[in-house]
Design an enzyme around this catalytic site. Structure first.
Site, PDB file in Angstrom:
ATOM      1  N   ARG A  31      -2.202  10.863   7.726  1.00  0.00           N
ATOM      2  CA  ARG A  31      -1.277  10.364   6.704  1.00  0.00           C
ATOM      3  C   ARG A  31      -1.500  11.161   5.422  1.00  0.00           C
ATOM      4  O   ARG A  31      -2.582  11.121   4.848  1.00  0.00           O
ATOM      5  CB  ARG A  31      -1.533   8.868   6.472  1.00  0.00           C
ATOM      6  CG  ARG A  31      -0.716   8.301   5.350  1.00  0.00           C
ATOM      7  CD  ARG A  31      -0.856   6.794   5.190  1.00  0.00           C
ATOM      8  NE  ARG A  31      -0.118   6.422   4.012  1.00  0.00           N
ATOM      9  CZ  ARG A  31      -0.627   5.802   2.945  1.00  0.00           C
ATOM     10  NH1 ARG A  31      -1.884   5.403   2.931  1.00  0.00           N
ATOM     11  NH2 ARG A  31       0.125   5.562   1.897  1.00  0.00           N
ATOM     12  N   HIS A  43       2.761   8.749  -3.739  1.00  0.00           N
ATOM     13  CA  HIS A  43       1.411   8.194  -3.878  1.00  0.00           C
ATOM     14  C   HIS A  43       0.946   8.515  -5.305  1.00  0.00           C
ATOM     15  O   HIS A  43      -0.053   9.200  -5.518  1.00  0.00           O
ATOM     16  CB  HIS A  43       0.497   8.782  -2.800  1.00  0.00           C
ATOM     17  CG  HIS A  43      -0.765   8.021  -2.563  1.00  0.00           C
ATOM     18  ND1 HIS A  43      -1.164   7.592  -1.302  1.00  0.00           N
ATOM     19  CD2 HIS A  43      -1.745   7.611  -3.411  1.00  0.00           C
ATOM     20  CE1 HIS A  43      -2.327   6.965  -1.392  1.00  0.00           C
ATOM     21  NE2 HIS A  43      -2.703   6.964  -2.661  1.00  0.00           N
ATOM     22  N   GLU A 101       1.259   1.496  -2.250  1.00  0.00           N
ATOM     23  CA  GLU A 101       0.694   0.457  -3.125  1.00  0.00           C
ATOM     24  C   GLU A 101       1.475   0.307  -4.431  1.00  0.00           C
ATOM     25  O   GLU A 101       0.936   0.563  -5.537  1.00  0.00           O
ATOM     26  CB  GLU A 101      -0.779   0.761  -3.438  1.00  0.00           C
ATOM     27  CG  GLU A 101      -1.683   0.703  -2.226  1.00  0.00           C
ATOM     28  CD  GLU A 101      -3.156   0.933  -2.547  1.00  0.00           C
ATOM     29  OE1 GLU A 101      -3.476   1.240  -3.703  1.00  0.00           O
ATOM     30  OE2 GLU A 101      -3.974   0.810  -1.631  1.00  0.00           O
ATOM     31  N   ASN A 121      -2.463  -1.568   3.341  1.00  0.00           N
ATOM     32  CA  ASN A 121      -3.782  -1.047   2.975  1.00  0.00           C
ATOM     33  C   ASN A 121      -4.696  -2.252   2.793  1.00  0.00           C
ATOM     34  O   ASN A 121      -4.388  -3.141   2.000  1.00  0.00           O
ATOM     35  CB  ASN A 121      -3.706  -0.260   1.668  1.00  0.00           C
ATOM     36  CG  ASN A 121      -2.819   0.984   1.786  1.00  0.00           C
ATOM     37  OD1 ASN A 121      -2.350   1.321   2.867  1.00  0.00           O
ATOM     38  ND2 ASN A 121      -2.606   1.664   0.679  1.00  0.00           N
ATOM     39  N   TYR A 174      -8.661  -3.497   2.183  1.00  0.00           N
ATOM     40  CA  TYR A 174     -10.063  -3.192   1.884  1.00  0.00           C
ATOM     41  C   TYR A 174     -10.929  -4.448   1.867  1.00  0.00           C
ATOM     42  O   TYR A 174     -12.100  -4.399   2.214  1.00  0.00           O
ATOM     43  CB  TYR A 174     -10.177  -2.459   0.540  1.00  0.00           C
ATOM     44  CG  TYR A 174      -9.625  -1.043   0.633  1.00  0.00           C
ATOM     45  CD1 TYR A 174     -10.457   0.010   0.984  1.00  0.00           C
ATOM     46  CD2 TYR A 174      -8.269  -0.783   0.435  1.00  0.00           C
ATOM     47  CE1 TYR A 174      -9.966   1.298   1.097  1.00  0.00           C
ATOM     48  CE2 TYR A 174      -7.770   0.507   0.547  1.00  0.00           C
ATOM     49  CZ  TYR A 174      -8.622   1.542   0.881  1.00  0.00           C
ATOM     50  OH  TYR A 174      -8.127   2.824   1.011  1.00  0.00           O
ATOM     51  N   GLU A 220      -4.406   2.185   5.306  1.00  0.00           N
ATOM     52  CA  GLU A 220      -5.688   2.548   4.672  1.00  0.00           C
ATOM     53  C   GLU A 220      -6.719   1.456   4.919  1.00  0.00           C
ATOM     54  O   GLU A 220      -6.388   0.266   4.859  1.00  0.00           O
ATOM     55  CB  GLU A 220      -5.550   2.683   3.146  1.00  0.00           C
ATOM     56  CG  GLU A 220      -4.829   3.896   2.663  1.00  0.00           C
ATOM     57  CD  GLU A 220      -4.754   3.955   1.132  1.00  0.00           C
ATOM     58  OE1 GLU A 220      -5.620   3.377   0.448  1.00  0.00           O
ATOM     59  OE2 GLU A 220      -3.802   4.587   0.648  1.00  0.00           O
TER      60      GLU A 220
END
Ligand code: IFM
Length: 455
Positions: A74, A118, A163, A297, A299, A354
């Site tokens: 990506r 991005h 994001e 994404n 985390y 991500e």
């Protein structure tokens, strides 16, 4: 036990974070070029001027991806590298770079997944009002069309925005990211609406220019993790994930409900009231375009239970709870509940666009980079993702963040997220232990996750 057949294993990176060549070959400045040169904005005055010099070393980097066995990569396109003024004049050398990169990936057997935005927004457009300008969705559509007309014969997988919560809020309200603004909430909602319109217009362009395109976005937001298996806690975590109680846009559905349901969340509209911008009669229709996958994404998440008042209650983390070098909590269950909640709500196959660990890696005396925490972190998270698949969540793939250490925005080069270590003085690359471990995970389609890694 393996992942479902056809599951795609990849890794990710983004243009400003790795490319360097910030002022070369006709590239225009981005807001990040400006911001990173402002005193005190980035840790220790680091910039992405050179970063990983990927612009010149992409062949070596693709060879490393091949060594790891990546099936997909990506990447993102730098808008001002392609259109130095953001619109109008195309910078041929900039577009040629992506052309070469895509060919290199394809000849290595690696499928490109391209993100259009991005965060490296053209400075020239920022000077014209940036995302506040009502023309900004059309600027993005023009840029999209330049890129897809050139790369669409070889790139099938597209993401519009990465994001949006981060570049809209951290960049324009908190001022901690480029462009560094501290705007009022009504302005932020206006920017957010324009970003959503830009997404919708870009999807239309992709569909019109790329045969058989697969399109999504890469969204980040809160993930509630039920504190227990009790249905009340599961429901509390779901509500925490999707319900608006404060003036913040850190919810997946702020972005995804307009994209996938054609409406803003009703409770948010009530809460935000007059701060909402005027919405044109066709706006929601433009934003609401069919998508092929749900990119997220992930985390970390927060542990939530049903409180005594029946409302979701976030549990404080106990002292000494594991954290990353970014001080983010290590909460592997986020990679079960996040995909599960999004699958329930939107019914689209999930792509983890991500996930990864910030760590303080260095080269050991033996010349290798030992990163057992990254291996353990990724193993824990992937086991939860596999559990989600076993429980019926449709999963398309997983992209580790990141393929290599890179410029971590306001944190500069302080945080290392890579599978490959980068020495920023020599630009030497060293695959970390995690790169070899991930290679085995990929080769076994996840079956080796059951084996404790040799550390
Ligand atoms: O490095 C970033 C990336 O650019 C966007 N998602 C989170 C990563 C880690 O902070």
């Amino acid at each position: 036990m393996a992942f479902p057949q056809g599951f795609v294993w990849g890794a990710a990176a983004a243009s400003y974070q790795i490319e360097g060549a910030a002022f070369e070959d006709g590239k225009g400045p981005s807001v990040w070029d400006r911001f990173s040169h402002r005193r005190g904005k980035v840790f220790s005055g680091h910039t992405g001027d050179v970063a990983c010099d990927h612009y010149h070393r992409y062949r070596e980097d693709v060879a490393l991806m091949k060594m790891i066995g990546l099936q997909a990569y990506r990447l993102s396109i730098s808008w001002p590298r392609v259109l130095p003024e953001g619109v109008g004049r195309v910078n041929a050398p900039g577009l040629d770079f992506y052309d070469r990169l895509i060919d290199e990936l394809l000849s290595a057997g690696i499928t490109p997944y391209v993100t259009l935005f991005h965060w490296d927004y053209p400075d020239a457009l920022y000077c014209r009002g940036g995302w506040l300008n009502s023309e900004s969705p059309d600027w993005f559509a023009e840029y999209t069309s330049v890129v897809t007309r050139r790369l669409g014969d070889r790139v099938r997988y597209w993401m519009t925005l990465n994001e949006p919560a981060v570049f809209v809020v951290i960049g324009h309200m908190d001022g901690r990211h480029a462009p560094g603004d501290t705007l009022a909430f009504d302005q932020i909602l206006r920017i957010s609406h324009h970003a959503l319109l830009a997404h919708g217009k870009a999807v239309q362009i992709i569909r019109a220019t790329v045969p058989d395109a697969q399109v999504g976005a890469a969204i980040v937001g809160k993930v509630g993790i039920p504190a227990s298996d009790a249905e009340a806690d599961v429901e509390a975590a779901r509500q925490y994930t999707f319900n608006f109680r404060r003036h913040d846009l850190w919810h997946h559905n702020w972005w995804s409900d307009p994209m996938l349901r054609g409406e803003y969340p009703a409770d948010a509209l009530t809460l935000f009231g007059d701060a909402m911008p005027a919405i044109g009669p066709h706006d929601m229709q433009i934003i609401h375009q069919p998508l092929d996958f749900y990119g997220m994404n992930v985390y970390n998440g927060e542990y939530v239970r049903q409180g005594a008042d029946g409302m979701p209650e976030v549990l404080p983390l106990p002292m000494g709870f594991p954290i990353t070098a970014f001080y983010w909590p290590v909460t592997p269950e986020a990679l079960y509940w996040g995909p599960r909640f999004m699958w329930e709500r939107y019914g689209l196959p999930i792509v983890i666009t991500e996930n990864g660990l910030a760590n303080t890696d260095w080269i050991s005396l033996d010349g290798k980079v030992h990163d057992p925490q990254r291996i353990d972190f990724t193993r824990r998270y992937l086991l939860q993702l596999r559990r989600a698949a076993a429980d019926g969540v449709a999963l398309h793939g997983y992209f580790h963040w990141s393929i290599m250490d890179n410029f971590e925005w306001a944190e500069g080069m302080k945080q290392r997220f890579g599978l490959v270590y980068v020495d920023y003085q020599t630009q030497q690359r060293t695959p970390k232990d995690s790169a070899y471990w991930y290679r085995d995970v990929i080769a076994s389609n996840g079956a080796t996750l059951d084996q404790p890694p040799a550390l």
